[in-house]
Structures are given as structure tokens and as C-alpha cells.
Design a protein around this motif. Sequence first.
Motif, short mmCIF file in Angstrom:
data_model
loop_
_atom_site.label_atom_id
_atom_site.label_comp_id
_atom_site.label_asym_id
_atom_site.label_seq_id
_atom_site.Cartn_x
_atom_site.Cartn_y
_atom_site.Cartn_z
N ASP A 174 19.60 5.46 -40.35
CA ASP A 174 19.51 6.16 -41.64
C ASP A 174 18.13 6.04 -42.29
OD1 ASP A 174 22.12 7.00 -41.45
OD2 ASP A 174 22.95 5.41 -42.72
N CYS A 178 14.12 10.24 -43.96
CA CYS A 178 13.02 10.84 -44.72
C CYS A 178 11.87 11.25 -43.80
CB CYS A 178 12.52 9.89 -45.80
SG CYS A 178 13.64 9.77 -47.23
N THR A 205 19.70 18.60 -49.46
CA THR A 205 20.45 17.36 -49.70
C THR A 205 19.64 16.15 -49.24
OG1 THR A 205 22.58 18.49 -49.46
CG2 THR A 205 22.56 16.09 -49.16
N GLU A 209 17.10 12.60 -51.37
CA GLU A 209 17.01 11.17 -51.09
C GLU A 209 15.56 10.73 -50.86
OE1 GLU A 209 19.72 9.24 -51.21
OE2 GLU A 209 20.82 11.07 -51.78
N CYS A 210 14.64 11.69 -50.84
CA CYS A 210 13.23 11.39 -50.57
C CYS A 210 12.36 12.07 -51.61
CB CYS A 210 12.85 11.87 -49.17
SG CYS A 210 14.06 11.52 -47.87
#
Length: 221
Positions: A174, A178, A205, A209-210
Motif C-alpha cells: 500500500d 502514491c 480516489t 491520499e497523496c
Amino acid sequence: MRRLAALYVTLVAALTALPPAVPASAAPGPTVTVTVEQAVTSLPVAPEDRTGYDKTLFSHWTDEDQDGCDTRADVLIQEATTPPDVDARCTAIVGGVWHSYFDKRDYTTARSIDVTQLVPLAESWDSGASRWSAEERQAYANEMEDPRTLVAVAATEVRARGDKDPAQWEPWDDSADCRYLAEWAVVKSRWGMSVDQAELDALITMAAECPTEQITYSRVR
């Protein structure tokens, strides 16, 4: 006569001041720095179409610099974290260490590593490469100018990914998401590829997260 001489001097000075000619192989357009989110949302959206796809339409691996090592061998050598021993004909690459960021593991044999296009050939075909010339497809399949186009990663991960895009597959580790997103956005932007709607949704999406991730690239086409 003096006026002609003065005009000649002026012309020579102007020509000298011109920037050097850009090689035909150089990437057109300026260098761009944007956030990953900006890059992703700027990609053209279009349905994918795999009609007519054949891997052999992307000629690889080639030996562009004619040093005896093809593109695959060059990438293996360049991405090794511990340099391998390479025989004179570049047919044996042994003794190196490679870090596969897809699964965050180190590998000590070249046969455990695959060199692959980050955006798979079939995906690139779906995203616009079907309209490229044979020369452009060969250039893409063997590109060494930007190290993000080709990656040396675990063969098991490459097989698991196959031709999938980020809507269907992400790296096992995970913490690599990025980086994977950034490199995907670079390759698609650099080569003027499109995304389908499901792919775009997945990329947006991931980009959330980045939020601070930036990319710099120059367009090829």
C-alpha cells in the motif's frame, strides 16, 4: 557597402543568439510541474477500445545505442541497487540486487524481475496508441529518456497486474500507491494517453491520499 557590412554583422549576431536546434528525438513542449491531482483531472476521458491490438505492434526490445544490451537489459542494469556482473555480449546478468517497489522486496536474481511498461502495452493501445505510428509505438515500448516509463519489478507482481489499469489493480504494498499513481499520471500525460471513466475515478480516489504529490515531466506527443 558599409550598410551591407553592418547588416551582415547584425544577422550573424542574431543567428548566434538563437537557441540551439532541438534534436528530433527530444520531447516537444515545456517541462511541466503539477500536482498529481491536477495531472489526473487534465487527462482526456474516452472509452477504451482494444480492437486490433497485438503485442508485436510494439517492437521491443531494441538496442537503440547499439552497445550490445537491449532495452530490457539496460533497465535491469540501471535499476539494480547492487550492480550485477554483465558478460561481454550482455546475455548473462548475474550477482545484482533489485528492489521491487510493487511489493517492497529485494531480489537477488534477474530472472525474478520483469522489465515492463508501467502503463501496459495493451492499456496504451486502448488509450490512444492504436492511432500512433509504428515508430511511436516502438519509441514508447523502449523509452529510456524518462525512467518512469519502464520499471524493473517482481515478475510475480507483473503477472498479477497483467494489462490492468489502477481501477482493477494496485501494487501489493500500500505504501507504493502514491508512487504508482504519480508514475501512471506521468506516463499517460507524457504520451498524451486518455483514461476511461472507471480509471479516472480510481485515479482521483488515489490522488486524495497523496495531496502533496507533485510530478514533473515533458510531453513526448
